[in-house]
Design a protein around this motif. Structure first.
Motif, PDB file in Angstrom:
ATOM      1  N   ALA A 262      -9.945  -2.457 -16.223  1.00 11.41           N
ATOM      2  CA  ALA A 262     -10.913  -3.423 -15.693  1.00 11.41           C
ATOM      3  C   ALA A 262     -10.318  -4.814 -15.495  1.00 11.41           C
ATOM      4  N   ALA A 263      -8.988  -4.897 -15.425  1.00 11.15           N
ATOM      5  CA  ALA A 263      -8.339  -6.190 -15.185  1.00 11.15           C
ATOM      6  C   ALA A 263      -8.212  -6.511 -13.701  1.00 11.15           C
ATOM      7  N   GLY A 264      -8.575  -5.559 -12.843  1.00 12.33           N
ATOM      8  CA  GLY A 264      -8.517  -5.820 -11.410  1.00 12.33           C
ATOM      9  C   GLY A 264      -7.253  -5.336 -10.734  1.00 12.33           C
ATOM     10  N   LYS A 265      -6.635  -4.283 -11.281  1.00 13.46           N
ATOM     11  CA  LYS A 265      -5.383  -3.764 -10.708  1.00 13.46           C
ATOM     12  C   LYS A 265      -5.579  -3.208  -9.299  1.00 13.46           C
ATOM     13  N   THR A 266      -6.679  -2.501  -9.085  1.00 17.46           N
ATOM     14  CA  THR A 266      -6.905  -1.906  -7.767  1.00 17.46           C
ATOM     15  C   THR A 266      -6.950  -2.984  -6.691  1.00 17.46           C
ATOM     16  N   GLU A 267      -7.728  -4.022  -6.924  1.00 16.16           N
ATOM     17  CA  GLU A 267      -7.794  -5.117  -5.958  1.00 16.16           C
ATOM     18  C   GLU A 267      -6.465  -5.852  -5.866  1.00 16.16           C
ATOM     19  N   ALA A 268      -5.747  -5.944  -6.985  1.00 14.93           N
ATOM     20  CA  ALA A 268      -4.442  -6.611  -6.965  1.00 14.93           C
ATOM     21  C   ALA A 268      -3.509  -5.957  -5.958  1.00 14.93           C
ATOM     22  N   ALA A 269      -3.583  -4.642  -5.854  1.00 11.96           N
ATOM     23  CA  ALA A 269      -2.751  -3.921  -4.891  1.00 11.96           C
ATOM     24  C   ALA A 269      -3.349  -3.952  -3.495  1.00 11.96           C
ATOM     25  N   PHE A 270      -4.640  -3.705  -3.388  1.00 15.06           N
ATOM     26  CA  PHE A 270      -5.225  -3.481  -2.066  1.00 15.06           C
ATOM     27  C   PHE A 270      -5.561  -4.750  -1.290  1.00 15.06           C
ATOM     28  N   LEU A 271      -5.848  -5.858  -1.944  1.00 16.52           N
ATOM     29  CA  LEU A 271      -6.146  -7.072  -1.174  1.00 16.52           C
ATOM     30  C   LEU A 271      -4.964  -7.475  -0.297  1.00 16.52           C
ATOM     31  N   PRO A 272      -3.742  -7.529  -0.837  1.00 18.34           N
ATOM     32  CA  PRO A 272      -2.608  -7.846   0.048  1.00 18.34           C
ATOM     33  C   PRO A 272      -2.226  -6.704   0.983  1.00 18.34           C
ATOM     34  N   LEU A 273      -2.322  -5.458   0.520  1.00 16.33           N
ATOM     35  CA  LEU A 273      -1.957  -4.340   1.390  1.00 16.33           C
ATOM     36  C   LEU A 273      -2.898  -4.230   2.580  1.00 16.33           C
ATOM     37  N   LEU A 274      -4.191  -4.445   2.363  1.00 19.04           N
ATOM     38  CA  LEU A 274      -5.145  -4.407   3.473  1.00 19.04           C
ATOM     39  C   LEU A 274      -4.958  -5.603   4.401  1.00 19.04           C
ATOM     40  N   THR A 275      -4.535  -6.722   3.838  1.00 15.82           N
ATOM     41  CA  THR A 275      -4.197  -7.877   4.672  1.00 15.82           C
ATOM     42  C   THR A 275      -3.093  -7.503   5.657  1.00 15.82           C
ATOM     43  N   GLN A 276      -2.086  -6.784   5.177  1.00 16.99           N
ATOM     44  CA  GLN A 276      -1.006  -6.337   6.043  1.00 16.99           C
ATOM     45  C   GLN A 276      -1.474  -5.260   7.007  1.00 16.99           C
ATOM     46  N   ALA A 277      -2.290  -4.340   6.529  1.00 19.17           N
ATOM     47  CA  ALA A 277      -2.736  -3.220   7.369  1.00 19.17           C
ATOM     48  C   ALA A 277      -3.625  -3.683   8.523  1.00 19.17           C
ATOM     49  N   ALA A 278      -4.328  -4.786   8.336  1.00 15.75           N
ATOM     50  CA  ALA A 278      -5.275  -5.254   9.354  1.00 15.75           C
ATOM     51  C   ALA A 278      -4.582  -5.578  10.668  1.00 15.75           C
ATOM     52  N   GLY A 279      -3.353  -6.019  10.614  1.00  9.61           N
ATOM     53  CA  GLY A 279      -2.653  -6.376  11.839  1.00  9.61           C
ATOM     54  C   GLY A 279      -1.760  -5.286  12.383  1.00  9.61           C
ATOM     55  N   ARG A 280      -1.816  -4.113  11.813  1.00  8.95           N
ATOM     56  CA  ARG A 280      -0.932  -3.028  12.222  1.00  8.95           C
ATOM     57  C   ARG A 280      -1.409  -2.377  13.514  1.00  8.95           C
ATOM     58  N   GLU A 281      -0.491  -2.187  14.447  1.00  4.89           N
ATOM     59  CA  GLU A 281      -0.792  -1.511  15.705  1.00  4.89           C
ATOM     60  C   GLU A 281      -0.186  -0.117  15.768  1.00  4.89           C
ATOM     61  N   GLU A 282       0.775   0.163  14.915  1.00  2.00           N
ATOM     62  CA  GLU A 282       1.451   1.465  14.921  1.00  2.00           C
ATOM     63  C   GLU A 282       0.486   2.582  14.543  1.00  2.00           C
ATOM     64  N   ARG A 283       0.581   3.695  15.225  1.00  2.00           N
ATOM     65  CA  ARG A 283      -0.259   4.853  14.946  1.00  2.00           C
ATOM     66  C   ARG A 283       0.168   5.496  13.632  1.00  2.00           C
ATOM     67  N   GLY A 284      -0.796   5.996  12.883  1.00  2.00           N
ATOM     68  CA  GLY A 284      -0.510   6.648  11.614  1.00  2.00           C
ATOM     69  C   GLY A 284      -1.153   5.902  10.459  1.00  2.00           C
ATOM     70  N   VAL A 285      -1.328   6.605   9.352  1.00  2.00           N
ATOM     71  CA  VAL A 285      -1.911   6.002   8.152  1.00  2.00           C
ATOM     72  C   VAL A 285      -0.986   4.930   7.609  1.00  2.00           C
ATOM     73  N   SER A 286      -1.547   3.827   7.195  1.00  2.01           N
ATOM     74  CA  SER A 286      -0.760   2.714   6.663  1.00  2.01           C
ATOM     75  C   SER A 286      -0.529   2.842   5.151  1.00  2.01           C
ATOM     76  N   ILE A 287      -1.596   3.209   4.422  1.00  2.09           N
ATOM     77  CA  ILE A 287      -1.534   3.229   2.959  1.00  2.09           C
ATOM     78  C   ILE A 287      -1.957   4.600   2.444  1.00  2.09           C
ATOM     79  N   LEU A 288      -1.140   5.180   1.592  1.00  2.00           N
ATOM     80  CA  LEU A 288      -1.485   6.428   0.904  1.00  2.00           C
ATOM     81  C   LEU A 288      -1.723   6.096  -0.562  1.00  2.00           C
ATOM     82  N   TYR A 289      -2.934   6.372  -1.036  1.00  2.00           N
ATOM     83  CA  TYR A 289      -3.296   6.154  -2.443  1.00  2.00           C
ATOM     84  C   TYR A 289      -3.307   7.508  -3.130  1.00  2.00           C
ATOM     85  N   VAL A 290      -2.508   7.650  -4.186  1.00  2.00           N
ATOM     86  CA  VAL A 290      -2.381   8.921  -4.902  1.00  2.00           C
ATOM     87  C   VAL A 290      -2.910   8.745  -6.323  1.00  2.00           C
TER      88      VAL A 290
END
Length: 224
Positions: A50-78
């Motif tokens: 509950a320290a906010g690890k999920t958001e720690a990873a995804f807030l910047p990763l989604l920031t990067q993914a928002a500008g992506r034009e390349e076809r294909g999945v950007s982020i794989l969460y396992v």
């Protein structure tokens, strides 16, 4: 005026944070945003539940993914458990929807509709178990390449669960197979609340260059 980590996030991410009523970013989130947006290195994010690890990873990763034009999945969460995937999907669904980024669960109990849609137009985020990665690679190799052949990042949740034993070796092998079918190596980001030896975690994420892995903990940022 000095740019803050909050300033570096996508405008829609910043609006979501405000709408959620956050007063400020947590230390682990502040450090992770600076690190993930500041380089393409692999990262271990180790903080309490509950320290906010999920958001720690995804807030910047989604920031990067928002500008992506390349076809294909950007982020794989396992993740090791379907229930964890379902929980994290609920946690991120509204943010991804607002950003126009697909967020799809891919496991045996997940609905088929979103899977079929992302196969038609591969982009966004896929949340998956190791077993479903293997099934996709074995039974639908062409689809797997279209879907996962140009990943920017792989997020491994509950990283401690994969550091030892057959399941860890299995996922390690699967991630290597994903690398081999990609034009570039996706960066790896590991999340855990119960890591002991950060050096072991770094070596699992990047066996070739463990010293290059950044380690983020509440008390500071350092490399092993």
């Amino acid at each position: 005026m000095t740019e803050t980590s909050f300033d570096r996030l996508h405008p829609e991410v910043r609006r979501w944070i405000r709408d959620e009523g956050w007063i400020e970013l947590r230390p682990v989130q502040d450090q992770a945003i600076r690190t993930i947006l500041g380089s393409d290195r692999d990262v271990v994010i180790a903080a309490a539940t509950a320290a906010g690890k999920t958001e720690a990873a995804f807030l910047p990763l989604l920031t990067q993914a928002a500008g992506r034009e390349e076809r294909g999945v950007s982020i794989l969460y396992v993740a090791p458990l379907k229930a964890l995937i379902n929980d994290q999907h609920r946690r991120l669904d509204l943010l991804c929807e607002r950003m126009g980024v697909s967020l799809v669960r891919w496991h045996g109990d997940a609905p088929q509709g979103p899977k079929q849609q992302i196969l038609k137009t591969p982009h966004g985020v896929v949340m998956i178990t190791p077993e479903s990665i293997e099934a996709l690679l074995l039974r639908r190799s062409t689809d797997a390449r279209r879907l996962l052949g140009s990943l920017d990042a792989i997020v491994v949740d509950e990283l401690h669960a994969f550091l030892q034993g057959p399941r860890g070796l299995h996922l390690f092998s699967l991630l290597r197979r994903l690398e081999l079918m990609s034009a570039r190596r996706p960066r790896r980001i590991g999340l855990s609340a119960t890591l002991g030896d950060m050096g072991i975690a770094a070596a699992w994420l990047n066996a070739q260059a463990p010293m290059s892995v950044d380690v983020i903990q509440p008390e500071g940022l350092r490399s092993p």
